[in-house]
Design a protein around this motif. Structure first.
Motif, PDB file in Angstrom:
ATOM      1  N   GLY A  55      26.808 -34.920 -13.721  1.00  0.00           N
ATOM      2  CA  GLY A  55      25.995 -35.538 -12.877  1.00  0.00           C
ATOM      3  C   GLY A  55      25.358 -36.655 -13.267  1.00  0.00           C
ATOM      4  N   ASP A  56      24.308 -36.954 -12.741  1.00  0.00           N
ATOM      5  CA  ASP A  56      23.654 -38.324 -13.099  1.00  0.00           C
ATOM      6  C   ASP A  56      22.382 -38.021 -14.202  1.00  0.00           C
ATOM      7  OD1 ASP A  56      22.956 -41.297 -12.350  1.00  0.00           O
ATOM      8  OD2 ASP A  56      20.690 -39.984 -12.327  1.00  0.00           O
ATOM      9  N   TYR A  57      22.497 -39.217 -15.217  1.00  0.00           N
ATOM     10  CA  TYR A  57      21.501 -38.879 -16.309  1.00  0.00           C
ATOM     11  C   TYR A  57      19.906 -38.688 -16.112  1.00  0.00           C
ATOM     12  CZ  TYR A  57      19.145 -39.987 -20.631  1.00  0.00           C
ATOM     13  OH  TYR A  57      18.219 -39.894 -21.705  1.00  0.00           O
ATOM     14  N   ALA A  58      19.665 -39.347 -15.072  1.00  0.00           N
ATOM     15  CA  ALA A  58      17.903 -39.312 -14.548  1.00  0.00           C
ATOM     16  C   ALA A  58      17.752 -37.993 -14.178  1.00  0.00           C
ATOM     17  CB  ALA A  58      17.512 -40.276 -13.652  1.00  0.00           C
ATOM     18  N   ALA A  59      18.721 -37.286 -13.280  1.00  0.00           N
ATOM     19  CA  ALA A  59      18.224 -35.957 -12.920  1.00  0.00           C
ATOM     20  C   ALA A  59      18.493 -34.952 -13.948  1.00  0.00           C
ATOM     21  CB  ALA A  59      19.131 -35.620 -11.636  1.00  0.00           C
ATOM     22  N   LEU A  60      19.643 -35.093 -14.736  1.00  0.00           N
ATOM     23  CA  LEU A  60      19.880 -33.866 -15.961  1.00  0.00           C
ATOM     24  C   LEU A  60      18.845 -33.957 -17.021  1.00  0.00           C
ATOM     25  CD1 LEU A  60      23.808 -33.810 -15.312  1.00  0.00           C
ATOM     26  CD2 LEU A  60      22.122 -32.064 -14.640  1.00  0.00           C
ATOM     27  N   SER A  61      18.745 -34.964 -17.202  1.00  0.00           N
ATOM     28  CA  SER A  61      17.672 -35.375 -18.247  1.00  0.00           C
ATOM     29  C   SER A  61      16.358 -34.707 -18.109  1.00  0.00           C
ATOM     30  CB  SER A  61      17.449 -36.797 -18.981  1.00  0.00           C
ATOM     31  OG  SER A  61      16.950 -37.487 -17.729  1.00  0.00           O
ATOM     32  N   GLN A  62      15.894 -34.751 -16.924  1.00  0.00           N
ATOM     33  CA  GLN A  62      14.688 -34.389 -16.297  1.00  0.00           C
ATOM     34  C   GLN A  62      14.726 -32.605 -16.135  1.00  0.00           C
ATOM     35  OE1 GLN A  62      13.330 -35.826 -12.752  1.00  0.00           O
ATOM     36  NE2 GLN A  62      11.443 -34.966 -12.620  1.00  0.00           N
ATOM     37  N   LYS A  63      15.993 -32.339 -15.838  1.00  0.00           N
ATOM     38  CA  LYS A  63      16.290 -30.855 -15.925  1.00  0.00           C
ATOM     39  C   LYS A  63      16.397 -29.988 -16.992  1.00  0.00           C
ATOM     40  CE  LYS A  63      19.277 -27.344 -13.495  1.00  0.00           C
ATOM     41  NZ  LYS A  63      20.417 -27.147 -12.377  1.00  0.00           N
ATOM     42  N   TYR A  64      17.053 -30.676 -17.972  1.00  0.00           N
ATOM     43  CA  TYR A  64      17.078 -30.407 -19.393  1.00  0.00           C
ATOM     44  C   TYR A  64      16.314 -31.245 -20.401  1.00  0.00           C
ATOM     45  CZ  TYR A  64      20.892 -27.657 -16.959  1.00  0.00           C
ATOM     46  OH  TYR A  64      21.512 -26.656 -16.340  1.00  0.00           O
ATOM     47  N   PRO A  65      15.024 -31.149 -20.302  1.00  0.00           N
ATOM     48  CA  PRO A  65      14.232 -32.186 -21.057  1.00  0.00           C
ATOM     49  C   PRO A  65      14.431 -32.079 -22.845  1.00  0.00           C
ATOM     50  CG  PRO A  65      12.687 -30.497 -20.482  1.00  0.00           C
ATOM     51  CD  PRO A  65      14.158 -30.299 -19.579  1.00  0.00           C
ATOM     52  N   GLN A  66      14.680 -30.380 -23.146  1.00  0.00           N
ATOM     53  CA  GLN A  66      14.576 -30.359 -24.573  1.00  0.00           C
ATOM     54  C   GLN A  66      16.160 -30.204 -25.135  1.00  0.00           C
ATOM     55  OE1 GLN A  66      12.025 -26.702 -23.897  1.00  0.00           O
ATOM     56  NE2 GLN A  66      11.250 -27.211 -25.777  1.00  0.00           N
ATOM     57  N   ALA A  67      17.118 -30.572 -24.230  1.00  0.00           N
ATOM     58  CA  ALA A  67      18.582 -30.721 -24.846  1.00  0.00           C
ATOM     59  C   ALA A  67      18.704 -31.682 -25.726  1.00  0.00           C
ATOM     60  CB  ALA A  67      19.170 -30.776 -23.584  1.00  0.00           C
ATOM     61  N   LYS A  68      19.465 -31.420 -26.762  1.00  0.00           N
ATOM     62  CA  LYS A  68      19.873 -32.440 -27.869  1.00  0.00           C
ATOM     63  C   LYS A  68      20.623 -33.622 -26.942  1.00  0.00           C
ATOM     64  CE  LYS A  68      22.970 -32.936 -31.807  1.00  0.00           C
ATOM     65  NZ  LYS A  68      24.066 -32.314 -32.587  1.00  0.00           N
ATOM     66  N   LYS A  69      20.297 -34.716 -27.243  1.00  0.00           N
ATOM     67  CA  LYS A  69      21.071 -35.859 -26.359  1.00  0.00           C
ATOM     68  C   LYS A  69      21.969 -36.555 -27.440  1.00  0.00           C
ATOM     69  CE  LYS A  69      17.444 -36.676 -23.156  1.00  0.00           C
ATOM     70  NZ  LYS A  69      16.709 -35.233 -23.361  1.00  0.00           N
ATOM     71  N   ILE A  70      23.080 -36.894 -26.897  1.00  0.00           N
ATOM     72  CA  ILE A  70      24.254 -37.730 -27.467  1.00  0.00           C
ATOM     73  C   ILE A  70      24.402 -38.862 -26.467  1.00  0.00           C
ATOM     74  CG2 ILE A  70      26.752 -37.558 -28.318  1.00  0.00           C
ATOM     75  CD1 ILE A  70      26.303 -34.542 -28.834  1.00  0.00           C
ATOM     76  N   ASP A  71      24.486 -40.052 -26.992  1.00  0.00           N
ATOM     77  CA  ASP A  71      24.751 -41.303 -26.429  1.00  0.00           C
ATOM     78  C   ASP A  71      26.267 -41.639 -26.771  1.00  0.00           C
ATOM     79  OD1 ASP A  71      25.145 -43.759 -25.533  1.00  0.00           O
ATOM     80  OD2 ASP A  71      23.162 -44.377 -25.918  1.00  0.00           O
TER      81      ASP A  71
END
Length: 550
Positions: A55-71
């Motif tokens: 989905g969209d980054y804004a919503a999913l980054s808020q839903k999974y705040p502790q996830a390891k992020k890869i750009d």
């Protein structure tokens, strides 16, 4: 109470570890064929090898705040591509053999001469890829041309389609093939005006020679499969349907699976020609849809190929009026083979190229369907290359999958007209006609007949042009696929053809996180440039298994 707190602490630690294991990849243009529409997204979240969300980054980054992020750096993300018809061992072994693809006759002979210089005394010179259609005169080669090279080794070179082979006199002598040798049913020994074998053997006649060629050991097969796996992953394939494997190759797959040495998903079809076929079928399916190795289908052969005039036609060849091609197995034998497979609960995938072969196979499947519902099997016609319009219309009622190879159309475009004439081309390579009636197309390449790269197939499907851009407006472009349809044919519908659409084929929640990153957006660039796209990364079950070096 102390035990409860200990367990509770352990549970919290485990939950925290699971959150940390969650990965969120973002900043990409994502596309997938899901349900009935094209799904676009810019963020993918996965954990333990399975997709949690897209989905969209804004919503999913808020839903999974502790996830390891890869750009992902603005690249393009697609579900892992699936080749629904390839020959894995063949392409693996070809890396150590002579590849003659796309060469004219002088280049072919020069390549053979150069390759022979690195062989040991008595070692066979093996290769494939020659195509007389590309040569001046378009005539089959002869053993005399090979003999003139003065190479001591026996030589055996399969045609590009694998349905004819070219031998020198040394090889024919070792095989005992003379003017007195009779061709088996479903095969042909090409002869000169004096009745002498020219060195070219077609379809079932190839076995007369190939039976004396030393076969690879089990360990050599495992090594060749490993080579093929690496090549496939580097080109964005996370799944391959292996179109016809004998017992030893099946055992090689089993051992690799047990060793956890299969890095992608393989769906082998057991070859109907295997002498132990009844035993293999009685043993039942191997693996399950969610495993790396899944075996539940049989490969059956109805006819040969169009380029070698072995495809079985209803009417004679346009460029050889006295010939209608070859049935590799007569109709009664085909019926018995298909019935044996279905009675053992195996899907049947039938090689059928000519309109006569396709008609016979459809008649057989229709007759069996009256006895027992065949639709759940999802039987497949491999190639479905030349059909009458009436026979194309029979696919939906039997829930048949058209397992087709888009690059064949752009490779065959000049030869097909010669072989068939214009009228029969109406039902040839007819992707739009299949799609318009709701038939699923599972796309592949038929490698090593064609290159392994699935982006070549997507390009051909969309443009109906070769990689040189010919013809400028596309060859029978009315049969082209849309970009969405092409992607679906290499992902979700290919997965459906292997009874795996619940676990792969798209990046829907709960499915495996099999995906690739491309260096350009094949949905927005000039379609003629699609084949130039490069795979930057390939991921299987949330693990990066390939990264392109700069």
């Amino acid at each position: 109470m102390r035990l409860f707190h200990t367990l509770a602490g352990f549970s919290l630690a485990l939950a925290s570890w699971n959150l940390q294991a969650t990965t969120l990849i973002h900043n990409f243009d994502g596309y997938q064929a899901a349900a009935q529409q094209l799904d676009k997204f810019n963020t993918l979240v996965f954990d333990q090898g399975k997709v949690l969300a897209t989905g969209d980054y804004a919503a999913l980054s808020q839903k999974y705040p502790q996830a390891k992020k890869i750009d992902a750096g603005g690249k393009v993300l697609l579900p892992g591509l699936i080749d629904a018809h390839g020959h894995v061992l063949g392409v693996g072994r070809l890396q150590q053999q002579l590849d003659l693809r796309d060469q004219d006759l002088p280049q072919t002979l020069q390549s053979i001469k150069e390759f022979s210089q690195n062989l040991k005394a008595g070692e066979w010179l093996i290769g494939r890829g020659w195509n007389q259609v590309l040569w001046a005169g378009k005539e089959f080669p002869t053993r005399a041309q090979l003999d003139a090279l003065e190479i001591d080794q026996p030589i055996w070179l399969r045609r590009i389609d694998g349905h004819a082979g070219w031998a020198n006199s040394a090889a024919l002598k070792l095989a005992g093939i003379t003017r007195a040798t009779r061709a088996p049913a479903g095969g042909e020994i090409i002869r000169d005006d004096n009745g002498e074998p020219t060195g070219v053997l077609v379809d079932n006649a190839m076995a007369l020679l190939e039976k004396i060629i030393p076969q690879p050991s089990l360990q050599e097969e495992k090594a060749a499969l490993g080579t093929a796996f690496d090549l496939a992953l580097s080109l964005g394939l996370t799944g391959v349907h292996d179109a016809g494997v004998p017992e030893q190759t099946l055992e090689a797959y089993r051992q690799l699976a047990a060793e956890d040495a299969i890095p992608l998903r393989v769906y082998p079809m057991i070859s109907i020609d295997d002498k132990n076929l009844p035993k293999l079928l009685k043993a039942g399916h191997v693996g399950a849809p969610d495993e790396r190795l899944y075996v539940r289908s049989v490969k059956v052969y109805a006819d040969g190929a169009l380029g070698s005039r072995g495809a079985a036609l209803l009417q004679p060849y346009h460029d050889r009026p006295g010939e209608k091609g070859l049935l590799i197995s007569p109709q009664g034998e085909l019926l018995a083979q298909i019935k044996l497979a279905t009675e053992n609960d195996f899907q049947v995938n039938v090689h059928a190229i000519g309109d006569r072969a396709n008609h016979i196979v459809l008649d057989i499947l229709q007759s069996l369907n009256k006895e027992h519902d065949q639709k759940p099997f999802r039987h497949r016609i491999e190639h479905a290359q030349v059909l009458t319009l009436e026979d194309i219309e029979r696919f939906p009622s039997l829930n048949l999958v058209a397992s087709m190879q888009p690059v064949h159309a752009t490779s065959d475009k000049n030869m097909a007209g010669d072989r068939l004439g214009e009228q029969r081309l109406e039902g040839a390579y007819a992707w739009r006609k299949f799609l318009s009636q709701g038939t699923r197309i599972a796309s592949g390449s038929d490698f090593p007949v064609e290159p392994v790269n699935p982006l070549f197939g997507i390009h051909a499907a969309v443009t109906r042009r070769d990689r040189h851009g010919d013809p400028e407006k596309g060859w029978h472009v009315e049969e082209a696929m849309t970009m969405e349809e092409a992607l679906r044919s290499f992902t979700l519908d290919a997965a459906y053809a292997g009874h795996q659409e619940q676990v792969i084929g798209s990046l829907e929640p709960g499915k495996f996180a099999d995906f690739i990153l491309l260096d350009r957006n094949i949905f927005t660039i000039d379609p003629q440039e699609i084949w130039k796209a490069q795979v930057l990364e390939t991921w299987v079950e949330g693990e990066k298994v390939y990264a392109r070096s700069e």
